[in-house]
Design an enzyme around this catalytic site. Structure first.
Site, mmCIF file in Angstrom:
data_model
loop_
_atom_site.group_PDB
_atom_site.id
_atom_site.type_symbol
_atom_site.label_atom_id
_atom_site.label_comp_id
_atom_site.label_asym_id
_atom_site.label_seq_id
_atom_site.Cartn_x
_atom_site.Cartn_y
_atom_site.Cartn_z
ATOM 1 N N CYS A 1 33.268 53.193 45.060
ATOM 2 C CA CYS A 1 33.473 52.020 44.192
ATOM 3 C C CYS A 1 33.832 52.345 42.739
ATOM 4 C CB CYS A 1 32.270 51.094 44.205
ATOM 5 S SG CYS A 1 31.128 51.294 45.551
ATOM 6 N N ARG B 1 26.141 62.178 50.993
ATOM 7 C CA ARG B 1 24.805 61.659 50.720
ATOM 8 C C ARG B 1 23.770 62.613 51.277
ATOM 9 N NH1 ARG B 1 25.898 55.260 52.043
ATOM 10 N NH2 ARG B 1 27.717 55.112 50.687
ATOM 11 N N GLN C 1 34.541 56.833 54.779
ATOM 12 C CA GLN C 1 34.482 55.381 54.967
ATOM 13 C C GLN C 1 35.898 54.819 54.988
ATOM 14 O OE1 GLN C 1 32.176 54.689 51.330
ATOM 15 N NE2 GLN C 1 30.572 53.842 52.612
ATOM 16 N N ASP D 1 37.088 52.490 53.364
ATOM 17 C CA ASP D 1 36.551 51.714 52.255
ATOM 18 C C ASP D 1 37.640 50.897 51.576
ATOM 19 O OD1 ASP D 1 34.506 50.869 50.718
ATOM 20 O OD2 ASP D 1 34.199 52.756 49.644
ATOM 21 N N HIS E 1 38.020 47.950 48.051
ATOM 22 C CA HIS E 1 37.439 47.093 47.022
ATOM 23 C C HIS E 1 38.456 46.047 46.618
ATOM 24 C CE1 HIS E 1 34.904 50.679 46.952
ATOM 25 N NE2 HIS E 1 33.955 49.763 46.834
ATOM 26 N N LYS F 1 25.001 41.299 51.275
ATOM 27 C CA LYS F 1 26.058 41.727 52.193
ATOM 28 C C LYS F 1 25.953 41.037 53.541
ATOM 29 C CE LYS F 1 23.509 45.855 53.530
ATOM 30 N NZ LYS F 1 23.648 47.166 54.127
ATOM 31 N N HIS G 1 33.187 44.611 48.370
ATOM 32 C CA HIS G 1 33.225 45.952 48.979
ATOM 33 C C HIS G 1 33.262 45.731 50.478
ATOM 34 C CE1 HIS G 1 31.039 47.752 45.339
ATOM 35 N NE2 HIS G 1 30.835 46.461 45.200
#
Ligand SMILES: [Zn+2]
Ligand SMILES: [Zn+2]
Length: 578
Positions: free
Chosen positions: A276, A305, A323, A325, A327, A410, A456
């Site tokens: 992000c 992580r 991911q 991912d 945004h 979420k 997200h």
């Protein structure tokens, strides 16, 4: 699969079964000391301090003894005692004494629960009479440190499971058997999808060629979805300065999941746990007007992580993962329609893979404000916007307090796999917090600066976890479009190798992923191996096929389909792929 929670009947039944196990151990192995015995997701365990490990024969004897105890159908009764009374009762058991001191130190009541000749230090939560345990089984023994710390003594943990009926137990055991057959760690190795190298490290999977093809196929599918919906690709580095995460709040609220930072000349660099803040920098790189919004940035972004080594396993628990991912930066009035667009992609993914799911809205836990960043007003706004967007979807969902992300509420999708287990996959998050912290702006119609809202989203979640779940769901037999190898050409004898190569070329040109099995094995052995590799089509070629420009088709799922002209097979497969 139903997951019992601690107020649930099944949970009480299993915890009571743990008491009965401890009772049986006391009868047969009086030298061992009882420690603790909770219920778990699939059953229960009890930890015993005993120098000799329990053998499989011991477990059998314990099962028989448990059966005798349960047959007495004693009532389980509790009473509160003073700390000193409890200390006298457990004077020979240092583990219980430690627990008593701890409970007394917190000023909490001390309760003993017992049935028949057995009494345990326990908070409660049992069946009324032990006869309610109609079906149980002891499954295995493992070593476990007292209170999970390797500084403490290693204890013997006996695992078991219990149900209210023999049928439910039988069903559970069958499901375990089926889950073992589908285990993605085993199938991942057998099908050449991924490996874990001890030299590379735990939780850092290496994708083998077939796994990489599978993953790329998923990525290509998602890229295509994103292209159609106006997403723009971006690519960002794997690490950044610590200040970036301090500003995003991850450094403070997410610290235990970050890898230790690296020190450069003057900077402290951190492996990224999320994408992000990088996408935020790209948004902030230009002046934005209300006409430019929404802006949708997408990246297959790899994040790192920290996970405890005990929690790592295969592809579903890893330390580095990618991911799908994205945004989205939009105006508040665009939020609902952008949110719906995202849910639409997720439905496309689940539809394509025929996955069943249920939706869950995760909200902030007001009791634990330190788990989150942002003001109560931001959260209020984000939560009501998300609930409104979900309401308009008319999609059945449940609400879970405490399941929000650190910067916003979420919507999660829990997918049910072929044997009934649930996995959390796609996620959509609404966020008013990060735009605020990074002071993002766009110029409104009124010429004034305004704050955009962020969404997200990651429909697959992570590619590692998604592929792990797909392997188990399909038991490795992927649908044709996803199969790393879609067809194997099997020449009957060496003299058919040339024609087999022609077939491979024709199919490859048509866009299929094809291999030729040139080994000098017998045809039957080659068919068996292709079947074990779960290849959707096996194309056997011999004299007749070479002459007629045909293939004898065998389907993984439908068996022998007989010979047909090569062109006809190509047309059939093309239709199946559409
Ligand atoms: Zn108990
Ligand atoms: Zn994000």
């Amino acid at each position: 699969m139903r997951r019992p929670v601690d107020h649930d009947d099944l949970y009480h039944l299993r915890h009571s079964a743990a008491h009965v196990l401890a009772q049986a151990v006391q009868h047969l192995f009086p030298e061992s000391k009882n420690t603790i015995g909770p219920a778990t997701e699939d059953g229960f365990y009890y930890d015993f301090d005993r120098d000799t490990p329990f053998t499989p024969e011991d477990l059998e004897a314990l099962e028989a003894e448990m059966g005798r105890c349960i047959g007495k159908d004693d009532a389980i009764q509790g009473r509160e005692v003073s700390p000193d009374e409890a200390r006298v009762f457990f004077k020979d058991n240092p583990y219980k004494l430690e627990l008593i001191d701890e409970i007394a130190g917190k000023g909490e009541p001390i309760t003993l629960y017992g049935h028949g000749d057995f009494t345990d230090l326990c908070r409660g939560g049992h069946v009324e009479r032990i006869g309610a345990i109609r079906a149980f089984k002891l499954t295995n023994v493992a070593g476990a440190y007292w209170r999970g710390s390797e500084k403490n003594k290693m204890l013997q943990r006996i695992y078991g499971t219990a149900f209210a009926s023999p049928e439910a137990l039988e069903e559970h055991l069958q499901r375990l058997e089926e889950a073992k057959k589908r285990d993605h760690r085993r199938l991942g190795r057998e099908l050449g999808i991924f490996m874990i190298s001890p030299m590379v490290g735990a939780g850092l999977p290496l994708w083998l060629p077939k796994g990489a093809v599978l993953r790329e196929t998923l990525v290509e599918f998602m890229r295509d979805q994103q292209r159609r919906r106006g997403y723009l690709p971006v690519i960002t580095p794997h690490l950044a300065k610590r200040e970036l995460y301090e500003l995003s709040g991850h450094w403070q609220a997410y610290r235990e999941n970050l890898f230790p930072s690296m020190h450069g000349d003057s900077e402290e660099l951190v492996l990224k746990p999320v994408n992000c803040p990088f996408h935020i920098q790209i948004y902030a790189n230009e002046r934005r007007s209300y006409r430019d919004l929404p802006v949708r940035y997408a990246e297959f972004g790899t994040v790192y992580r920290w996970e405890q080594s005990g929690e790592l396993g295969g592809l579903t628990r890893v330390r580095g993962f990618t991911q799908d991912d994205s945004h989205i930066f939009c105006r508040p009035d665009q939020l609902v329609s952008e949110f719906h667009g995202v849910v639409d992609i997720i439905m496309e993914v689940f539809g394509k893979l025929k996955l069943e799911y249920r939706a869950r809205v995760g909200l902030r836990d007001p009791e634990n404000p330190e788990k989150y960043v942002g003001t109560p007003e931001d959260w209020e706004q984000a939560q009501s916007a998300l609930l409104e967007a979900v309401r308009q979807l008319e999609m059945p969902h449940e609400v879970a307090v405490g399941e929000a992300a650190i910067y916003g509420p979420k919507l999660d999708f829990m997918v049910r796999d072929a044997i009934g287990r649930e996995w959390q996959l796609g996620t959509v998050q609404v966020d008013y917090v990060l735009p605020d912290r990074f002071e993002l702006e766009y110029t409104g119609e009124d010429g004034q600066p305004h704050r955009p809202v962020m969404i997200h989203r990651a429909p697959f979640g992570s590619l590692e976890r998604f592929v792990g779940v797909l392997i188990e769901h399909f038991a490795g037999a992927f649908p044709l479009w996803l199969a790393p190898v879609q067809a194997v050409v099997i020449p009957i004898a060496d003299r058919h190798a040339e024609y087999a190569e022609t077939v491979r070329q024709r199919l490859t040109e048509a866009g299929l992923r094809v291999e030729v099995d040139r080994r000098s094995e017998r045809m039957q052995a080659k068919i068996r191996d292709a079947q074990l590799q779960k290849v959707p089509y096996m194309l056997v070629v011999g004299d007749k096929e070479a002459e007629a420009e045909a293939v004898a088709v065998r389907s993984r799922d439908r068996g022998d389909l007989g010979p047909r002209p090569l062109g006809e097979f190509l047309a059939e497969v093309a239709a199946e792929l559409r």
